[in-house]
Design an enzyme around this catalytic site. Structure first.
Site, PDB file in Angstrom:
ATOM      1  N   SER A  15       0.818  -1.219   0.000  1.00 55.00           N
ATOM      2  CA  SER A  15       0.000   0.000   0.000  1.00 55.00           C
ATOM      3  C   SER A  15       0.857   1.277   0.000  1.00 55.00           C
ATOM      4  O   SER A  15       1.817   1.403   0.752  1.00 55.00           O
ATOM      5  CB  SER A  15      -0.916   0.021   1.226  1.00 55.00           C
ATOM      6  N   LYS A  66     -13.557  -4.425   1.959  1.00 49.62           N
ATOM      7  CA  LYS A  66     -14.421  -3.248   1.734  1.00 49.62           C
ATOM      8  C   LYS A  66     -15.908  -3.513   1.962  1.00 49.62           C
ATOM      9  O   LYS A  66     -16.635  -2.631   2.421  1.00 49.62           O
ATOM     10  CB  LYS A  66     -14.208  -2.702   0.322  1.00 49.62           C
ATOM     11  N   GLY A 127     -15.646  -2.817 -17.711  1.00 46.73           N
ATOM     12  CA  GLY A 127     -15.502  -3.545 -16.445  1.00 46.73           C
ATOM     13  C   GLY A 127     -16.732  -3.387 -15.571  1.00 46.73           C
ATOM     14  O   GLY A 127     -17.476  -2.402 -15.697  1.00 46.73           O
ATOM     15  N   ALA A 128     -16.964  -4.376 -14.711  1.00 44.78           N
ATOM     16  CA  ALA A 128     -18.138  -4.334 -13.836  1.00 44.78           C
ATOM     17  C   ALA A 128     -17.795  -4.888 -12.453  1.00 44.78           C
ATOM     18  O   ALA A 128     -18.626  -5.517 -11.792  1.00 44.78           O
ATOM     19  CB  ALA A 128     -19.279  -5.120 -14.474  1.00 44.78           C
ATOM     20  N   GLY A 130     -15.682  -4.147  -8.512  1.00 45.70           N
ATOM     21  CA  GLY A 130     -15.881  -3.225  -7.400  1.00 45.70           C
ATOM     22  C   GLY A 130     -15.595  -1.774  -7.744  1.00 45.70           C
ATOM     23  O   GLY A 130     -16.365  -0.877  -7.374  1.00 45.70           O
ATOM     24  N   ASN A 151     -18.547  -5.509 -20.218  1.00 47.31           N
ATOM     25  CA  ASN A 151     -17.731  -6.362 -19.356  1.00 47.31           C
ATOM     26  C   ASN A 151     -17.600  -7.744 -19.979  1.00 47.31           C
ATOM     27  O   ASN A 151     -18.490  -8.182 -20.711  1.00 47.31           O
ATOM     28  CB  ASN A 151     -18.399  -6.478 -17.973  1.00 47.31           C
ATOM     29  N   GLY A 242      -4.613   6.002 -13.274  1.00 47.98           N
ATOM     30  CA  GLY A 242      -5.367   5.912 -12.027  1.00 47.98           C
ATOM     31  C   GLY A 242      -4.723   6.576 -10.824  1.00 47.98           C
ATOM     32  O   GLY A 242      -5.266   6.518  -9.715  1.00 47.98           O
TER      33      GLY A 242
HETATM   34  P1  NAP Z   1     -12.628  -6.620  -9.398  1.00 50.20           P
HETATM   35  O1  NAP Z   1     -13.790  -6.276  -8.563  1.00 50.20           O
HETATM   36  O2  NAP Z   1     -11.970  -7.934  -9.240  1.00 50.20           O
HETATM   37  O3  NAP Z   1     -13.082  -6.479 -10.956  1.00 50.20           O
HETATM   38  C1  NAP Z   1     -12.220  -6.854 -11.994  1.00 50.20           C
HETATM   39  C2  NAP Z   1     -12.791  -6.440 -13.344  1.00 50.20           C
HETATM   40  O4  NAP Z   1     -11.802  -6.744 -14.346  1.00 50.20           O
HETATM   41  C3  NAP Z   1     -14.048  -7.205 -13.750  1.00 50.20           C
HETATM   42  O5  NAP Z   1     -14.847  -6.399 -14.574  1.00 50.20           O
HETATM   43  C4  NAP Z   1     -13.463  -8.400 -14.554  1.00 50.20           C
HETATM   44  O6  NAP Z   1     -14.352  -8.934 -15.493  1.00 50.20           O
HETATM   45  C5  NAP Z   1     -12.339  -7.685 -15.291  1.00 50.20           C
HETATM   46  N1  NAP Z   1     -11.286  -8.604 -15.703  1.00 50.20           N
HETATM   47  C6  NAP Z   1     -10.300  -9.133 -14.931  1.00 50.20           C
HETATM   48  N2  NAP Z   1      -9.495  -9.930 -15.663  1.00 50.20           N
HETATM   49  C7  NAP Z   1      -9.996  -9.904 -16.937  1.00 50.20           C
HETATM   50  C8  NAP Z   1      -9.620 -10.522 -18.155  1.00 50.20           C
HETATM   51  N3  NAP Z   1      -8.537 -11.315 -18.235  1.00 50.20           N
HETATM   52  N4  NAP Z   1     -10.353 -10.265 -19.272  1.00 50.20           N
HETATM   53  C9  NAP Z   1     -11.424  -9.460 -19.201  1.00 50.20           C
HETATM   54  N5  NAP Z   1     -11.846  -8.835 -18.077  1.00 50.20           N
HETATM   55  C10 NAP Z   1     -11.138  -9.067 -16.953  1.00 50.20           C
HETATM   56  O7  NAP Z   1     -11.456  -5.553  -9.247  1.00 50.20           O
HETATM   57  P2  NAP Z   1     -11.585  -3.979  -8.875  1.00 50.20           P
HETATM   58  O8  NAP Z   1     -11.436  -3.815  -7.427  1.00 50.20           O
HETATM   59  O9  NAP Z   1     -12.789  -3.428  -9.552  1.00 50.20           O
HETATM   60  O10 NAP Z   1     -10.238  -3.402  -9.527  1.00 50.20           O
HETATM   61  C11 NAP Z   1     -10.080  -3.372 -10.923  1.00 50.20           C
HETATM   62  C12 NAP Z   1      -8.850  -2.554 -11.305  1.00 50.20           C
HETATM   63  O11 NAP Z   1      -8.996  -1.226 -10.841  1.00 50.20           O
HETATM   64  C13 NAP Z   1      -7.532  -3.056 -10.719  1.00 50.20           C
HETATM   65  O12 NAP Z   1      -6.547  -2.924 -11.730  1.00 50.20           O
HETATM   66  C14 NAP Z   1      -7.250  -2.105  -9.584  1.00 50.20           C
HETATM   67  O13 NAP Z   1      -5.875  -1.945  -9.333  1.00 50.20           O
HETATM   68  C15 NAP Z   1      -7.832  -0.822 -10.140  1.00 50.20           C
HETATM   69  N6  NAP Z   1      -8.253   0.127  -9.079  1.00 50.20           N
HETATM   70  C16 NAP Z   1      -7.688   1.361  -9.049  1.00 50.20           C
HETATM   71  C17 NAP Z   1      -8.056   2.266  -8.081  1.00 50.20           C
HETATM   72  C18 NAP Z   1      -7.430   3.634  -8.045  1.00 50.20           C
HETATM   73  O14 NAP Z   1      -7.539   4.309  -7.017  1.00 50.20           O
HETATM   74  N7  NAP Z   1      -6.788   4.085  -9.109  1.00 50.20           N
HETATM   75  C19 NAP Z   1      -9.028   1.911  -7.111  1.00 50.20           C
HETATM   76  C20 NAP Z   1      -9.608   0.649  -7.180  1.00 50.20           C
HETATM   77  C21 NAP Z   1      -9.209  -0.241  -8.175  1.00 50.20           C
HETATM   78  P3  NAP Z   1     -15.300 -10.196 -15.126  1.00 50.20           P
HETATM   79  O15 NAP Z   1     -16.472  -9.637 -14.381  1.00 50.20           O
HETATM   80  O16 NAP Z   1     -15.633 -10.765 -16.446  1.00 50.20           O
HETATM   81  O17 NAP Z   1     -14.456 -11.127 -14.270  1.00 50.20           O
END
Ligand code: NAP
Length: 282
Positions: A15, A66, A127-128, A130, A151, A242
């Site tokens: 972190s 979370k 994407g869909a 968290g 998604n 991001g």
């Molecule tokens: P999450 O809830 O696990 O969601 C992951 C998303 O990515 C889902 O839509 C998933 O699709 C898709 N995905 C993962 N692998 C894939 C693949 N190989 N092909 C196609 N789709 C894929 O994760 P999250 O917490 O939302 O985080 C997602 C990203 O956002 C991460 O990279 C994280 O580091 C980033 N993030 C950044 C911040 C920031 O402050 N900048 C904050 C939070 C998160 P499916 O539904 O089809 O599995």
């Protein structure tokens, strides 16, 4: 007496929040410390009780806690309740109150890097998961209406829209359909983990049909430039990574705890330095 803050997660060693928040406590001369806590899922309830007993003033919550933390808090802000996730906890009169600053952090970053008012623009969320949910619900709660979602797993995009308590004109589409109709959108919000280190050459979609005047926000910040951002830049399209969202969600938490608006540039610089980078959005 020193005020204690922190972040809980599993894992937590990676972190960037401690260095970012401790710098601001120091710069404002506050007698406070921000500590990372590695908390296992099975110990979450005990950890929250412990933090209350020892007088922790506030803390951030990261993956995987979370949503799981919500039953252990005394009050939940309505937006966090709707999103179903808390990333910031504030002690108020010996109660722990939960908030979600991810979506607002995203909005602040977009305002800083793109424009102040984008509520009437047409957006596509890729994407869909968290992060998509926090951004989508927060944008709709602020009055943005035209946000479609694509998604890999189609039903998750549909579910996000159907379960959203805020009004909008959204539809769930496939990734292929989004690629084909990309010219319908002037804001693209990439929220999947595709393109994140170490798979840095992967992109969630082709930008062949991207409008030159569009704006692309990829919420990944490791690497600073994902394949999608590189492709968009090659077309002359404005982009952001991001980092801004991460910094602003932390800044909003800092403000809730201290009543002080921290220095965004200083926070950004220390995170960039920690990540070993030499450039950011601004
Ligand atoms: P999450 O809830 O696990 O969601 C992951 C998303 O990515 C889902 O839509 C998933 O699709 C898709 N995905 C993962 N692998 C894939 C693949 N190989 N092909 C196609 N789709 C894929 O994760 P999250 O917490 O939302 O985080 C997602 C990203 O956002 C991460 O990279 C994280 O580091 C980033 N993030 C950044 C911040 C920031 O402050 N900048 C904050 C939070 C998160 P499916 O539904 O089809 O599995």
């Amino acid at each position: 007496m020193i005020k204690l803050y922190g972040v809980i997660g599993n894992p937590i060693a990676q972190s960037m929040s401690p260095v970012m928040q401790n710098q601001e406590f120091q710069q404002f001369g506050l007698d406070a410390h921000y500590q990372p806590f590695h908390i296992l899922e099975k110990e979450l309830e005990t950890a929250v009780k412990g933090m209350k007993v020892i007088g922790v003033e506030g803390f951030n919550v990261t993956s995987p806690h979370k949503t799981a933390i919500m039953p252990f808090l005394d009050k939940i802000d309505p937006l966090a309740e709707a999103i179903g996730a808390v990333n910031t906890v504030v002690r108020k009169n010996d109660e722990f109150h939960g908030y979600n600053t991810d979506g607002d952090g995203f909005i602040r970053a977009l305002q800083a890097d793109w424009k102040e008012d984008f509520m009437n623009e047409r957006a596509l969320i890729i994407g869909a998961g968290g992060a998509a949910k926090a951004i989508f619900y927060t944008l709709l709660s602020k009055g943005m209406a035209h946000i479609d979602i694509c998604n890999r797993t189609a039903f998750k995009a549909k579910k996000l829209i159907e379960e959203c308590p805020y009004e909008g004109k959204s539809k769930a589409i496939s990734i292929a359909e989004a690629e084909d109709t990309l010219e319908h959108y002037n804001l693209i919000i990439q929220t999947t983990s595709i393109g994140m280190y170490p798979d840095i050459y992967k992109s969630p979609m082709s930008v062949k049909n991207l409008l030159p005047e569009a704006f692309v926000s990829d919420i990944i910040y490791n690497p600073f430039e994902t394949a999608l951002i590189k492709d968009a830049k090659q077309k002359g399209v404005k982009t952001q990574n991001g980092l801004g969202m991460f910094v602003y969600q932390g800044a909003l938490a800092f403000e809730k705890w201290t009543g002080i608006a921290p220095d965004i540039t200083r926070m950004t610089n220390i995170v960039v330095e920690q990540l070993g980078g030499n450039h950011a959005n601004r």
